[in-house]
Design a protein around this motif. Structure first.
Motif, PDB file in Angstrom:
ATOM      1  N   CYS A  42      48.516   7.286   2.461  1.00  0.00           N
ATOM      2  CA  CYS A  42      49.050   8.622   2.012  1.00  0.00           C
ATOM      3  C   CYS A  42      50.689   8.729   2.663  1.00  0.00           C
ATOM      4  O   CYS A  42      50.967   9.997   2.611  1.00  0.00           O
ATOM      5  CB  CYS A  42      47.933   9.671   2.407  1.00  0.00           C
ATOM      6  N   HIS A  43      50.944   7.926   3.747  1.00  0.00           N
ATOM      7  CA  HIS A  43      52.238   7.914   4.448  1.00  0.00           C
ATOM      8  C   HIS A  43      52.292   8.980   5.323  1.00  0.00           C
ATOM      9  O   HIS A  43      53.423   9.714   5.591  1.00  0.00           O
ATOM     10  CB  HIS A  43      53.474   8.013   3.151  1.00  0.00           C
ATOM     11  N   LEU A  44      51.042   9.518   5.909  1.00  0.00           N
ATOM     12  CA  LEU A  44      51.101  10.554   6.918  1.00  0.00           C
ATOM     13  C   LEU A  44      52.010   9.915   8.005  1.00  0.00           C
ATOM     14  O   LEU A  44      51.629   8.919   8.429  1.00  0.00           O
ATOM     15  CB  LEU A  44      49.749  11.338   7.272  1.00  0.00           C
ATOM     16  N   GLN A  45      52.900  10.732   8.730  1.00  0.00           N
ATOM     17  CA  GLN A  45      53.453  10.052   9.758  1.00  0.00           C
ATOM     18  C   GLN A  45      52.530  10.463  11.253  1.00  0.00           C
ATOM     19  O   GLN A  45      52.439  11.516  11.193  1.00  0.00           O
ATOM     20  CB  GLN A  45      55.012  11.190   9.981  1.00  0.00           C
ATOM     21  N   PHE A  46      52.292   9.368  11.744  1.00  0.00           N
ATOM     22  CA  PHE A  46      51.411   9.611  12.870  1.00  0.00           C
ATOM     23  C   PHE A  46      52.261  10.153  13.969  1.00  0.00           C
ATOM     24  O   PHE A  46      51.591  10.764  15.034  1.00  0.00           O
ATOM     25  CB  PHE A  46      50.552   8.347  13.099  1.00  0.00           C
ATOM     26  N   ASN A  47      53.378   9.850  14.534  1.00  0.00           N
ATOM     27  CA  ASN A  47      54.301  10.238  15.439  1.00  0.00           C
ATOM     28  C   ASN A  47      53.392  10.318  16.776  1.00  0.00           C
ATOM     29  O   ASN A  47      53.042  11.087  17.579  1.00  0.00           O
ATOM     30  CB  ASN A  47      54.522  11.952  15.062  1.00  0.00           C
ATOM     31  N   SER A  48      52.974   8.970  17.020  1.00  0.00           N
ATOM     32  CA  SER A  48      52.136   8.719  18.099  1.00  0.00           C
ATOM     33  C   SER A  48      52.819   9.213  19.679  1.00  0.00           C
ATOM     34  O   SER A  48      51.850   9.282  20.535  1.00  0.00           O
ATOM     35  CB  SER A  48      51.694   7.326  18.171  1.00  0.00           C
ATOM     36  N   GLU A  49      54.082   9.290  19.741  1.00  0.00           N
ATOM     37  CA  GLU A  49      54.748   9.391  20.772  1.00  0.00           C
ATOM     38  C   GLU A  49      54.218  11.012  21.299  1.00  0.00           C
ATOM     39  O   GLU A  49      54.105  11.309  22.218  1.00  0.00           O
ATOM     40  CB  GLU A  49      56.222   9.656  20.967  1.00  0.00           C
ATOM     41  N   GLN A  50      54.072  11.734  20.086  1.00  0.00           N
ATOM     42  CA  GLN A  50      53.746  13.363  20.569  1.00  0.00           C
ATOM     43  C   GLN A  50      52.277  13.156  21.238  1.00  0.00           C
ATOM     44  O   GLN A  50      51.988  14.258  21.968  1.00  0.00           O
ATOM     45  CB  GLN A  50      53.658  13.831  19.335  1.00  0.00           C
ATOM     46  N   LEU A  51      51.317  12.311  21.187  1.00  0.00           N
ATOM     47  CA  LEU A  51      50.215  12.285  21.418  1.00  0.00           C
ATOM     48  C   LEU A  51      50.240  12.159  23.223  1.00  0.00           C
ATOM     49  O   LEU A  51      49.309  12.525  23.779  1.00  0.00           O
ATOM     50  CB  LEU A  51      49.264  11.122  21.012  1.00  0.00           C
ATOM     51  N   GLY A  52      51.096  11.456  23.697  1.00  0.00           N
ATOM     52  CA  GLY A  52      51.290  11.298  25.031  1.00  0.00           C
ATOM     53  C   GLY A  52      50.008  10.610  25.745  1.00  0.00           C
ATOM     54  O   GLY A  52      49.230   9.588  25.270  1.00  0.00           O
ATOM     55  N   ASP A  53      49.592  10.875  27.045  1.00  0.00           N
ATOM     56  CA  ASP A  53      48.729  10.324  27.594  1.00  0.00           C
ATOM     57  C   ASP A  53      47.227  11.132  27.614  1.00  0.00           C
ATOM     58  O   ASP A  53      46.665  11.017  28.472  1.00  0.00           O
ATOM     59  CB  ASP A  53      49.162  10.108  29.259  1.00  0.00           C
ATOM     60  N   GLY A  54      47.182  11.984  26.782  1.00  0.00           N
ATOM     61  CA  GLY A  54      46.208  12.914  26.493  1.00  0.00           C
ATOM     62  C   GLY A  54      44.799  12.186  26.674  1.00  0.00           C
ATOM     63  O   GLY A  54      43.705  12.443  27.206  1.00  0.00           O
ATOM     64  N   ALA A  55      44.526  11.151  25.557  1.00  0.00           N
ATOM     65  CA  ALA A  55      43.563  10.432  25.575  1.00  0.00           C
ATOM     66  C   ALA A  55      43.140   9.488  26.834  1.00  0.00           C
ATOM     67  O   ALA A  55      41.800   9.508  27.248  1.00  0.00           O
ATOM     68  CB  ALA A  55      43.488   9.346  24.361  1.00  0.00           C
ATOM     69  N   ALA A  56      44.107   9.107  27.437  1.00  0.00           N
ATOM     70  CA  ALA A  56      43.674   8.365  28.696  1.00  0.00           C
ATOM     71  C   ALA A  56      43.309   9.268  29.936  1.00  0.00           C
ATOM     72  O   ALA A  56      42.407   8.919  30.580  1.00  0.00           O
ATOM     73  CB  ALA A  56      45.029   7.632  29.135  1.00  0.00           C
ATOM     74  N   ALA A  57      44.010  10.292  29.709  1.00  0.00           N
ATOM     75  CA  ALA A  57      43.282  11.321  30.853  1.00  0.00           C
ATOM     76  C   ALA A  57      42.022  11.674  30.896  1.00  0.00           C
ATOM     77  O   ALA A  57      41.190  11.966  31.554  1.00  0.00           O
ATOM     78  CB  ALA A  57      44.282  12.620  30.891  1.00  0.00           C
ATOM     79  N   PHE A  58      41.574  12.047  29.457  1.00  0.00           N
ATOM     80  CA  PHE A  58      40.060  12.064  29.124  1.00  0.00           C
ATOM     81  C   PHE A  58      39.351  11.074  29.641  1.00  0.00           C
ATOM     82  O   PHE A  58      38.157  11.182  30.098  1.00  0.00           O
ATOM     83  CB  PHE A  58      39.902  12.709  27.707  1.00  0.00           C
ATOM     84  N   ILE A  59      39.624   9.865  29.248  1.00  0.00           N
ATOM     85  CA  ILE A  59      38.832   8.791  29.549  1.00  0.00           C
ATOM     86  C   ILE A  59      39.059   8.491  31.033  1.00  0.00           C
ATOM     87  O   ILE A  59      37.697   8.125  31.476  1.00  0.00           O
ATOM     88  CB  ILE A  59      39.622   7.449  28.719  1.00  0.00           C
ATOM     89  N   VAL A  60      39.891   8.824  31.669  1.00  0.00           N
ATOM     90  CA  VAL A  60      39.743   8.497  33.289  1.00  0.00           C
ATOM     91  C   VAL A  60      38.923   9.551  33.824  1.00  0.00           C
ATOM     92  O   VAL A  60      38.017   9.121  34.634  1.00  0.00           O
ATOM     93  CB  VAL A  60      41.287   8.596  33.826  1.00  0.00           C
ATOM     94  N   LEU A  61      38.891  10.741  33.454  1.00  0.00           N
ATOM     95  CA  LEU A  61      37.692  11.622  33.768  1.00  0.00           C
ATOM     96  C   LEU A  61      36.385  11.526  33.237  1.00  0.00           C
ATOM     97  O   LEU A  61      35.332  11.371  34.227  1.00  0.00           O
ATOM     98  CB  LEU A  61      38.323  13.148  33.206  1.00  0.00           C
ATOM     99  N   ILE A  62      36.292  10.983  32.088  1.00  0.00           N
ATOM    100  CA  ILE A  62      35.087  10.811  31.594  1.00  0.00           C
ATOM    101  C   ILE A  62      34.448   9.338  32.449  1.00  0.00           C
ATOM    102  O   ILE A  62      33.046   9.342  32.862  1.00  0.00           O
ATOM    103  CB  ILE A  62      34.727  10.489  30.123  1.00  0.00           C
ATOM    104  N   LEU A  63      34.951   8.322  32.358  1.00  0.00           N
ATOM    105  CA  LEU A  63      34.679   7.221  32.867  1.00  0.00           C
ATOM    106  C   LEU A  63      34.499   7.296  34.709  1.00  0.00           C
ATOM    107  O   LEU A  63      33.542   6.631  34.718  1.00  0.00           O
ATOM    108  CB  LEU A  63      35.720   5.895  32.879  1.00  0.00           C
ATOM    109  N   GLY A  64      35.207   8.208  35.008  1.00  0.00           N
ATOM    110  CA  GLY A  64      35.398   8.217  36.638  1.00  0.00           C
ATOM    111  C   GLY A  64      33.925   8.959  36.946  1.00  0.00           C
ATOM    112  O   GLY A  64      33.229   8.409  37.616  1.00  0.00           O
ATOM    113  N   ILE A  65      33.584   9.993  36.202  1.00  0.00           N
ATOM    114  CA  ILE A  65      32.229  10.560  36.494  1.00  0.00           C
ATOM    115  C   ILE A  65      31.009   9.598  36.040  1.00  0.00           C
ATOM    116  O   ILE A  65      29.897   9.653  36.888  1.00  0.00           O
ATOM    117  CB  ILE A  65      32.115  11.824  35.406  1.00  0.00           C
TER     118      ILE A  65
END
Ligand SMILES: [Zn+2]
Length: 124
Positions: A42-65
């Protein structure tokens, strides 16, 4: 910018299948962790730069716990050598991060799409 129609595809499905949040068919990733520029369907622009490190921050918290809790539990129950801890938790943290990063990136992208933060479909 308001969307004309928001997809009814659930965030759980987007996250688990790593498919486009708009059409549900296009792949979000072109490599192991590299996001595609746009949906091939469908040619939706994902614009992954806008996502930043949000996913990595959640993973650090969850995996850390989870991993620290498991290490404390193992230490109090069995008291193994430090080498057992190193052999268990080092690969678990690396593999856990890699395994969880794709679905969490897809979830972040799905949330961006749901709240209208992605650019609209490219005009052809
Ligand atoms: Zn799509």
């Amino acid at each position: 910018m308001a969307r004309k129609s928001v997809s009814q595809i659930s965030l759980v499905r987007v996250s688990l299948t790593c498919k486009c949040p708009q059409c549900g068919r296009g792949h979000l990733f072109v490599g192991l962790l590299e996001m595609a520029e746009e949906c091939e369907e469908c040619h939706l622009q994902f614009n992954s730069e806008q996502l930043g490190d949000g996913a990595a921050a959640f993973i650090v918290l969850i995996l850390g716990i989870v991993l620290v809790g498991a290490a404390i539990f193992l230490e109090t129950m069995v008291s193994p050598s430090i080498w057992v801890h190193l052999c268990l938790w080092t690969p678990a943290s690396i593999l856990g991060s890699i395994v969880l990063l794709r679905p969490f990136k897809a979830l972040m992208l799905g949330l961006h799409y749901k709240h209208g933060l992605l650019p609209t479909t490219k005009e052809k």
